[in-house]
Each structure stands twice: as C-alpha cells, then as structure tokens.
Design a protein around this motif. Structure first.
Motif, PDB file in Angstrom:
ATOM      1  N   THR A 486       0.738  -1.070  -0.109  1.00 23.25           N
ATOM      2  CA  THR A 486      -0.022   0.262   0.072  1.00 23.25           C
ATOM      3  C   THR A 486       1.005   1.256  -0.095  1.00 23.25           C
ATOM      4  OG1 THR A 486      -1.872  -1.165   1.348  1.00 23.25           O
ATOM      5  CG2 THR A 486      -1.716   1.292   1.373  1.00 23.25           C
ATOM      6  N   ALA A 487       0.536   2.296  -0.998  1.00 22.40           N
ATOM      7  CA  ALA A 487       1.309   3.555  -1.003  1.00 22.40           C
ATOM      8  C   ALA A 487       0.210   4.686  -0.586  1.00 22.40           C
ATOM      9  CB  ALA A 487       1.847   3.772  -2.199  1.00 22.40           C
ATOM     10  N   VAL A 488       0.685   5.403   0.189  1.00 17.64           N
ATOM     11  CA  VAL A 488       0.041   6.628   0.613  1.00 17.64           C
ATOM     12  C   VAL A 488       0.655   8.033  -0.037  1.00 17.64           C
ATOM     13  CG1 VAL A 488      -1.113   7.921   2.518  1.00 17.64           C
ATOM     14  CG2 VAL A 488      -1.027   5.661   2.466  1.00 17.64           C
ATOM     15  N   PHE A 489      -0.009   8.587  -0.997  1.00 20.58           N
ATOM     16  CA  PHE A 489       0.569   9.956  -1.441  1.00 20.58           C
ATOM     17  C   PHE A 489      -0.153  11.049  -0.988  1.00 20.58           C
ATOM     18  CE2 PHE A 489       1.520   6.475  -4.375  1.00 20.58           C
ATOM     19  CZ  PHE A 489       2.848   6.827  -4.926  1.00 20.58           C
ATOM     20  N   LEU A 490       0.579  11.906  -0.323  1.00 18.52           N
ATOM     21  CA  LEU A 490       0.144  13.189   0.417  1.00 18.52           C
ATOM     22  C   LEU A 490       0.211  14.203  -0.799  1.00 18.52           C
ATOM     23  CD1 LEU A 490       0.622  11.560   3.144  1.00 18.52           C
ATOM     24  CD2 LEU A 490       0.716  13.719   3.953  1.00 18.52           C
ATOM     25  N   ASN A 491      -1.150  14.996  -0.851  1.00 25.42           N
ATOM     26  CA  ASN A 491      -1.056  16.119  -2.038  1.00 25.42           C
ATOM     27  C   ASN A 491      -1.973  17.062  -1.632  1.00 25.42           C
ATOM     28  OD1 ASN A 491      -0.372  16.549  -4.829  1.00 25.42           O
ATOM     29  ND2 ASN A 491      -2.536  16.241  -5.225  1.00 25.42           N
ATOM     30  N   ARG A 492      -1.507  18.165  -1.895  1.00 25.38           N
ATOM     31  CA  ARG A 492      -2.126  19.565  -1.591  1.00 25.38           C
ATOM     32  C   ARG A 492      -3.627  19.711  -1.839  1.00 25.38           C
ATOM     33  NH1 ARG A 492      -0.059  24.062  -4.279  1.00 25.38           N
ATOM     34  NH2 ARG A 492      -0.162  22.555  -6.096  1.00 25.38           N
ATOM     35  N   THR A 493      -3.992  19.159  -3.084  1.00 28.19           N
ATOM     36  CA  THR A 493      -5.106  19.398  -3.886  1.00 28.19           C
ATOM     37  C   THR A 493      -5.865  18.017  -4.087  1.00 28.19           C
ATOM     38  OG1 THR A 493      -4.971  20.142  -5.813  1.00 28.19           O
ATOM     39  CG2 THR A 493      -4.988  21.718  -4.162  1.00 28.19           C
ATOM     40  N   LYS A 494      -7.257  18.104  -4.584  1.00 29.44           N
ATOM     41  CA  LYS A 494      -7.682  17.030  -5.222  1.00 29.44           C
ATOM     42  C   LYS A 494      -7.426  17.088  -6.953  1.00 29.44           C
ATOM     43  CE  LYS A 494     -12.063  14.369  -5.750  1.00 29.44           C
ATOM     44  NZ  LYS A 494     -13.559  14.337  -5.108  1.00 29.44           N
ATOM     45  N   GLU A 495      -7.125  18.177  -7.229  1.00 31.10           N
ATOM     46  CA  GLU A 495      -7.265  18.549  -8.738  1.00 31.10           C
ATOM     47  C   GLU A 495      -6.041  18.169  -9.439  1.00 31.10           C
ATOM     48  OE1 GLU A 495     -10.199  19.539  -9.612  1.00 31.10           O
ATOM     49  OE2 GLU A 495     -10.511  19.559  -7.692  1.00 31.10           O
ATOM     50  N   THR A 496      -4.863  17.967  -8.743  1.00 31.50           N
ATOM     51  CA  THR A 496      -3.579  17.914  -9.495  1.00 31.50           C
ATOM     52  C   THR A 496      -2.992  16.417  -9.018  1.00 31.50           C
ATOM     53  OG1 THR A 496      -2.255  19.065  -7.864  1.00 31.50           O
ATOM     54  CG2 THR A 496      -3.174  20.200  -9.785  1.00 31.50           C
ATOM     55  N   ALA A 497      -2.168  15.904  -9.784  1.00 28.37           N
ATOM     56  CA  ALA A 497      -1.301  14.594  -9.519  1.00 28.37           C
ATOM     57  C   ALA A 497      -0.123  14.927  -8.554  1.00 28.37           C
ATOM     58  CB  ALA A 497      -1.015  14.011 -10.508  1.00 28.37           C
ATOM     59  N   PRO A 498      -0.008  14.157  -7.395  1.00 35.86           N
ATOM     60  CA  PRO A 498       1.207  14.100  -6.483  1.00 35.86           C
ATOM     61  C   PRO A 498       2.434  13.950  -7.529  1.00 35.86           C
ATOM     62  CG  PRO A 498      -0.584  12.751  -5.627  1.00 35.86           C
ATOM     63  CD  PRO A 498      -0.733  13.063  -6.787  1.00 35.86           C
ATOM     64  N   LEU A 499       3.403  14.820  -7.066  1.00 35.71           N
ATOM     65  CA  LEU A 499       4.697  14.598  -7.967  1.00 35.71           C
ATOM     66  C   LEU A 499       5.392  13.462  -7.682  1.00 35.71           C
ATOM     67  CD1 LEU A 499       6.017  18.257  -7.608  1.00 35.71           C
ATOM     68  CD2 LEU A 499       5.196  17.453  -9.619  1.00 35.71           C
ATOM     69  N   ALA A 500       5.240  13.031  -6.524  1.00 32.22           N
ATOM     70  CA  ALA A 500       5.760  11.687  -6.219  1.00 32.22           C
ATOM     71  C   ALA A 500       5.212  10.348  -6.651  1.00 32.22           C
ATOM     72  CB  ALA A 500       5.764  11.408  -4.557  1.00 32.22           C
ATOM     73  N   MET A 501       3.896  10.414  -7.122  1.00 33.24           N
ATOM     74  CA  MET A 501       3.215   9.399  -7.685  1.00 33.24           C
ATOM     75  C   MET A 501       3.602   9.407  -9.034  1.00 33.24           C
ATOM     76  SD  MET A 501      -0.865   8.611  -7.859  1.00 33.24           S
ATOM     77  CE  MET A 501      -1.642   7.251  -8.468  1.00 33.24           C
ATOM     78  N   ARG A 502       3.659  10.816 -10.080  1.00 28.70           N
ATOM     79  CA  ARG A 502       4.194  10.849 -11.390  1.00 28.70           C
ATOM     80  C   ARG A 502       5.553  10.600 -11.433  1.00 28.70           C
ATOM     81  NH1 ARG A 502       1.852  13.613 -15.179  1.00 28.70           N
ATOM     82  NH2 ARG A 502       0.587  14.652 -14.264  1.00 28.70           N
ATOM     83  N   ALA A 503       6.332  10.611 -10.499  1.00 26.15           N
ATOM     84  CA  ALA A 503       7.747  10.034 -10.577  1.00 26.15           C
ATOM     85  C   ALA A 503       7.659   8.714 -10.690  1.00 26.15           C
ATOM     86  CB  ALA A 503       8.478  10.808  -9.602  1.00 26.15           C
ATOM     87  N   SER A 504       7.041   8.097  -9.615  1.00 27.61           N
ATOM     88  CA  SER A 504       7.037   6.513  -9.659  1.00 27.61           C
ATOM     89  C   SER A 504       6.909   5.738 -11.027  1.00 27.61           C
ATOM     90  CB  SER A 504       6.005   6.110  -8.408  1.00 27.61           C
ATOM     91  OG  SER A 504       6.085   4.718  -8.675  1.00 27.61           O
ATOM     92  N   VAL A 505       5.612   6.477 -11.540  1.00 26.17           N
ATOM     93  CA  VAL A 505       5.063   5.965 -12.908  1.00 26.17           C
ATOM     94  C   VAL A 505       6.219   6.322 -14.050  1.00 26.17           C
ATOM     95  CG1 VAL A 505       3.670   6.148 -14.620  1.00 26.17           C
ATOM     96  CG2 VAL A 505       2.862   6.180 -12.233  1.00 26.17           C
ATOM     97  N   GLU A 506       6.825   7.594 -14.091  1.00 23.88           N
ATOM     98  CA  GLU A 506       7.660   7.907 -15.198  1.00 23.88           C
ATOM     99  C   GLU A 506       9.099   7.329 -15.100  1.00 23.88           C
ATOM    100  OE1 GLU A 506       7.507  12.113 -15.025  1.00 23.88           O
ATOM    101  OE2 GLU A 506       5.629  12.313 -16.074  1.00 23.88           O
ATOM    102  N   HIS A 507       9.638   7.141 -13.815  1.00 22.51           N
ATOM    103  CA  HIS A 507      10.999   6.463 -13.728  1.00 22.51           C
ATOM    104  C   HIS A 507      11.112   5.209 -13.118  1.00 22.51           C
ATOM    105  CE1 HIS A 507      12.347  10.707 -14.173  1.00 22.51           C
ATOM    106  NE2 HIS A 507      11.354  10.929 -13.203  1.00 22.51           N
ATOM    107  N   LEU A 508       9.937   4.720 -12.585  1.00 23.72           N
ATOM    108  CA  LEU A 508       9.891   3.187 -12.150  1.00 23.72           C
ATOM    109  C   LEU A 508       9.051   2.526 -13.014  1.00 23.72           C
ATOM    110  CD1 LEU A 508      10.182   3.726  -8.294  1.00 23.72           C
ATOM    111  CD2 LEU A 508      11.924   3.392  -9.958  1.00 23.72           C
ATOM    112  N   HIS A 509       8.062   2.966 -13.601  1.00 25.54           N
ATOM    113  CA  HIS A 509       7.220   2.374 -14.463  1.00 25.54           C
ATOM    114  C   HIS A 509       6.260   1.422 -13.734  1.00 25.54           C
ATOM    115  CE1 HIS A 509       9.107   3.994 -17.902  1.00 25.54           C
ATOM    116  NE2 HIS A 509      10.222   3.492 -17.585  1.00 25.54           N
TER     117      HIS A 509
END
Length: 637
Positions: A486-509
C-alpha cells in the motif's frame, strides 16, 4: 433565570477575567509612562508643566483614548472579524474575499496597506515588552536610587521568563494574569482617586474644550505633544488582534467596566499631582503612590507590564497565523492550546524571534524614555492602516451609505493623521526603528507571497490534472506494473497529481497494488466527528486500486495520517490496505534560483531563505520515519 443562563454567567465572567489578563496589559499599563513622556524635559520639543498645559494634556489623553480605543476599536473595528479572528490580517482577508464594488485595484492597494500595518504591528510586538517592563522596573530607581544599575539585567531576566511561559498557551496564562490585572486596575484607580481628591479641579479636563483650547491656542506645543499622548492608546491594535482568543463581548465588557475607568482615574490623578507639585514630572505615576505602598506598587507594576507584553505577543501569534493562511508566510509550526477557543495558539518560531529582538532593544536603549519615541510611530502607523481598511469594509462590503461613512472617515482619519504627523517629527530620535522593522517585515511578507504565486503556478503545471493522469494509467503502453503493498501519497489538492506518484510511474514504471491519495483539510472547528472525517472518491474507476481521500481535521485534532489510514480501511474502500506496512510518499519541492526575471535576484534569495523555516511535513503529519519516502522535484524561482 434558566439553568443555561446560570451556567453562562460564570463562563462569561471567567472569559472576561482571562481577557483582562491577556488583552489589556498594554493599554492598562500606559499610565506608567504616558504623562511622564509628555513632560519629559529631555524631549526635543518639551512641554512646560503650566496649569493650562497640564489641563490641556489631561483632556487630550482622555479624548484620544475615548475616540481611538472606545469608539474606533471597541464599538466599530471589532465588528469586522474573520470567523471570530481579529487584527489587521482579518481585515485583509475580508477585503480579498469580498465581492464589494470597491474595484480590484483598490483591493490590491489596501491589501498592501494592510500588510504594512501588520508589519508595523510586529515592530510594536518587539517594542512593547521592552518599554513596558523597563518602565516598571525603573520604579526601583524611585523607591531606591542605588538600584539603578540593576534595572536592565532584571528587565532582561523577566523578559526571558515571559517568553518561556508562552508554550503554556494564552488561556492558561490568562487565568494566572487575570486576578493580577484586577488588582492592578484597582490599585491605579485608587491612587488616581487619591490624587484627584487633592485637586478636584482636574475633573474639568474631561470637557473637550480644554483639549481644543490648548491645541489651537498653543498649536506648536500641542502638536509635538501628540507624539507622547498617543502612548495612551498603545495596545488598541493588540486588543483587536487578540479578539480570536476571547471574543468581542468579553473584551468590550472588560474595557468599558474595568480598564477604561481605571486608566482615566490614573491619568487625572497624575495630572492633579503635577498641578499641585510641578516638580514631580519625572515619575508622576510612582510619586502618586503613597510612600508606604511604593515598593508593592513597583512589584505590581512589574507584573502588570509582563502582562502588557503578553497582549502583543499573543497578538503577534494571531497575525503570524493569519499570514500563513493568507499565503504571506510559509507553513509554521502552530500549536493550538485550547479546545474551546480557536484563536488560542502558540507559534514557537515567532516566540523566539520576538524574544531575541526584545532583548536586543533592552540592551541597546536601556531606558523606557529612550524607547518612547520609537513606540509612538509603530502604534500610530498600525492604527491608521486599520482605520483605512475598516472604512473600506464598511462602505463596500457592509454597504454602509456614503453619507454615513464620509463624516466617519473624515473624523477618524483626521485624528489618526494628526498623531501620525506628530510622530514623524521624532524619526531622528528613534521613530526610525519601527519603520525599519516594518520595512523588513513587509519585504519578507510581500516576497513570500509573490514567490509562492510563482511556485504554485509552476508546480501546478508540473503536476498536471489528477483525472487525466489516472486515465493515462489505464491506457499506458506498456502497462504500469503494480507491486505488492500500500502506498499513501499526500497531496495539496484533489485537482492535481502528486509529484511523487507521477515520478514513480515515469521513472520506475510501477505503482503499488493499493494506492491512496490523501488531501488534508483543516476546518474552523475544534474537532471533527469520525463520521464526518473522510470524503472518498474512486476517481472514476472502481477496480484499479487507486482512491482519493479528503481527510478533514478540526484545529484541535491531531493531524495523524496513519490514524486516518486505519479509518479508511474500516470504511471498506475498493482495495484492502496494509496499514501497518504502508509506505508514505511526500512530494518535496526543492526551490532553486533561476535566471528568469520573475523577481529580482535579491528577492529570490530572500524567498529561498524564508522557505527554509517552514515546518517539516513528515513531523507535522506524524508519519513513521522508517516508512516515509521523500521524492524530490526541483522548481526554479
């Protein structure tokens, strides 16, 4: 009488007593130094202690306090609150979010005026403890002249203890200080009555004719005297800034029935003493006290001035808190100290910064007389800014008609501007200090607000839309690998994607099998019921193991994200959660100076330095360090 009213009366009395112990220390100790400063022979524009001058000054003090504190603040300005919070920052909030017809340009200008007023208040928060405690401890020199060399060390020790007590919270401190202030006001009222009894003619000074006659007949003398007369209203802005701690009604009751009468009696008593003995202008407050009571009065005055310092310290906490909410300061570590009053807070970084500044002023100026010129400028500047903002709110957001606001504005601003103009004559004698402090504070606040806007816009572009990001995961080629856990991503708003989550997909696939995106909302109530805590959204897909959760907290709730995760698991969302082994991901943005022209280079350096004092997110959200992953991104400023 109903049982509810019986329960309410003791509660109201307790709140009023606590307000006496916090809010009115500054205003209540003004009699210590106001009259003395007016007749200070070392003043560059001295006032001779003639009968006409003494009666005129006494009348000017009375009507200044009546107009500025009673009418402007207690009856008018305290009506303008932001969800119970007062202070100049509350007025800025009302103006920024209002839909009045005042115009966008006017709002921006007034917001700038308000920020400068708040910056002056920070200067007031530094000067008040120094001048108040010094003026009381200087009573030792009256009681025993040989003790003059210990005044500064004793003052410094008292100030250190005062700031160390702040972590207890204003409610706890107020319960201790309240009875002390009741004794203080009773004592200064009794001394004042004693002085008036020796020269009852001084009561004629309550007539405004004495103030007007002196002002117009001796304009040059009276005008310069305004720079000292204004010391009688020091603490008016703290009264307003502290409104969130206790509410408007307890503050109004305490002022009208206790503080105002006691201060007026003290001022009139000191004037009566000078009329009888013109040579006693050096320390009329302590010389008004009977010989047998002089030592007790020194100790009581010292306690009262410690409380005076408390008023502006808690006011500074409130202003800093609201500055964070408005985006003029980074997120600071703010601790709420009461479950019943939203405004009772403690801000460690502001507390220790003020302590260092106050000690520096004490050791630099070494006397209350030397600080008096600086004090007036901070007070008059803040009051003038507050009046301007209030008049705008009354006209364009409350809808008061022009025929009502016009005369009110003319009268109030005439008084404020006279005070402000008189204090500008003291710039070379110390009034430059609060202006310098205000300029530095204003530059920091304005720079952070501008830098934050730049970073927010660039971060939003980097994060992109959360909905589009989730849609893209389902169409990703090759498919994103889902790993156990289980991964928990903290994010400022509901409108944008967490940078950490985007990095996980883009770099670790890859992504964890179960993903929870958590957004924290702090509500203006003490506590949130468990049933109202969570708002869950599957983001359009019920079987992808990705869920967004908005977690609502009251301001007294512990912002504990792992505990939230357990609540989510109990709600039975689309994916099972491994609560005890979940990994937490924070998107940490590294700010670096860029080469663009978005801000001057020196402001970029200031913005980056200010960002360094922000609170640690992992600690703030109580995340387990061993299972917290910080994913860094870089944004140029």
């Amino acid at each position: 009488m109903t049982s509810r009213s019986r329960r309410g009366s003791p509660a109201r009395a307790a709140l009023t007593l606590a307000a006496l112990g916090i809010v009115f220390g500054d205003l209540g100790t003004s009699p210590l130094y106001t009259v003395q400063t007016v007749f200070n022979p070392d003043d560059p524009h001295p006032v001779a202690a003639t009968t006409e001058a003494v009666m005129g000054i006494a009348s000017m003090i009375f009507w200044s306090v009546t107009i500025v504190v009673t009418f402007t603040y207690v009856f008018l300005v305290t009506r303008a609150d932001n969800d119970g919070e007062g202070g100049i920052m509350a007025l800025i909030t009302l103006i920024r979010r209002g839909s009045g017809t005042g115009g966008r340009r006017a709002k921006l200008i007034l917001a700038g005026v308000g920020i400068f007023g708040a910056s002056l208040f920070f200067g007031d928060s530094m000067i008040t403890p120094a001048i108040s405690v010094l003026s009381a401890v200087e009573g030792l020199k009256v009681a025993e002249p040989s003790l003059k060399d210990v005044v500064v060390p004793i003052t410094a020790a008292i100030i250190v203890v005062l700031f160390m007590l702040q972590r207890l919270g204003s409610g706890q401190v107020g319960r201790v200080f309240g009875p002390v202030m009741v004794l203080w006001f009773a004592a200064i009222a009794a001394c004042g009555i004693n002085g008036i009894a020796d020269h009852p003619e001084v009561l004629k000074a309550l007539s405004p004719t004495y103030a007007l006659d002196f002002f117009f007949s001796h304009f040059s003398t009276a005008f310069f005297a305004l720079a000292a007369v204004v010391l009688a209203v020091t603490g008016a802005e703290a009264l307003y800034a502290d409104m969130g701690h206790f509410g408007r009604a307890p503050i109004a009751r305490a002022w009208l029935f206790v503080v105002f009468p006691a201060c007026v009696l003290s001022y009139l008593g000191q004037a009566a003493l000078i009329l009888e003995h013109p040579a006693k202008i050096g320390s009329p407050f302590f010389l008004l006290t009977p010989d047998w009571a002089r030592w007790p009065m020194v100790f009581l005055a010292t306690a009262a001035t410690v409380i005076a310092s408390q008023a502006v310290i808690t006011g500074a906490f409130s202003v800093a808190h609201q500055a964070v909410q408005l985006g003029y300061l980074p997120r600071l570590r703010i601790r709420h100290t009461s479950a019943s009053a939203h405004g009772q807070i403690y801000v460690p970084q502001i507390n220790w910064l003020l302590m260092v500044a106050v000690l520096a002023l004490v050791f630099t100026f070494e006397s209350s007389t030397a600080l008096a010129f600086a004090f007036g400028m901070a007070v008059t500047g803040t009051i003038t800014c507050t009046t301007l903002l209030f008049l705008y709110v009354a006209r364009f957001q409350w809808g008061w008609p022009a025929w009502r606001v016009g005369p009110l504005a003319a009268g109030l601003l005439l008084v404020d501007l006279f005070f402000l103009a008189a204090n500008t004559t003291k710039i070379a004698h110390g009034a430059w200090l609060p202006l310098l402090i205000a300029l530095i504070a204003f530059t920091i606040l304005a720079t952070w607000q501008r830098g934050r806007e730049i970073v927010a816009a660039r971060r939003e572009r980097a994060e992109g839309s959360l909905r589009r990001f989730i849609d893209g995961l389902h169409d990703h080629d090759p498919p994103v690998e889902r790993v156990f856990g289980t991964a928990v991503f903290l994010n400022r708003t509901k409108e944008t994607a967490p940078l950490a989550m985007r990095a996980s997909v883009e770099h670790l696939h890859a992504l964890h099998e179960h993903v929870v995106i958590v957004t924290i909302e702090t509500m203006p109530v003490p506590r949130i019921r468990a049933s109202d805590r969570l708002v869950i959204d599957d983001l359009g897909y019920r079987d992808d193991g990705i869920t967004h959760v908005t977690a609502r907290f009251g301001y007294m709730d512990r912002t504990d994200v792992p505990r939230v995760l357990r609540l989510i698991a109990k709600r039975g969302i689309e994916c099972p959660l491994e609560v005890d082994t979940a990994s937490y991901f924070l998107s940490k943005v590294e700010l670096v100076r860029g080469d663009d022209d978005s801000m001057p280079r020196w402001r970029k350096h200031l913005f980056l330095a200010t960002a360094a004092v922000g609170a640690d997110a992992g600690e703030y959200f109580h995340l387990p360090r061993e299972r917290t992953v910080i994913v860094g991104s870089q944004i140029q400023v």
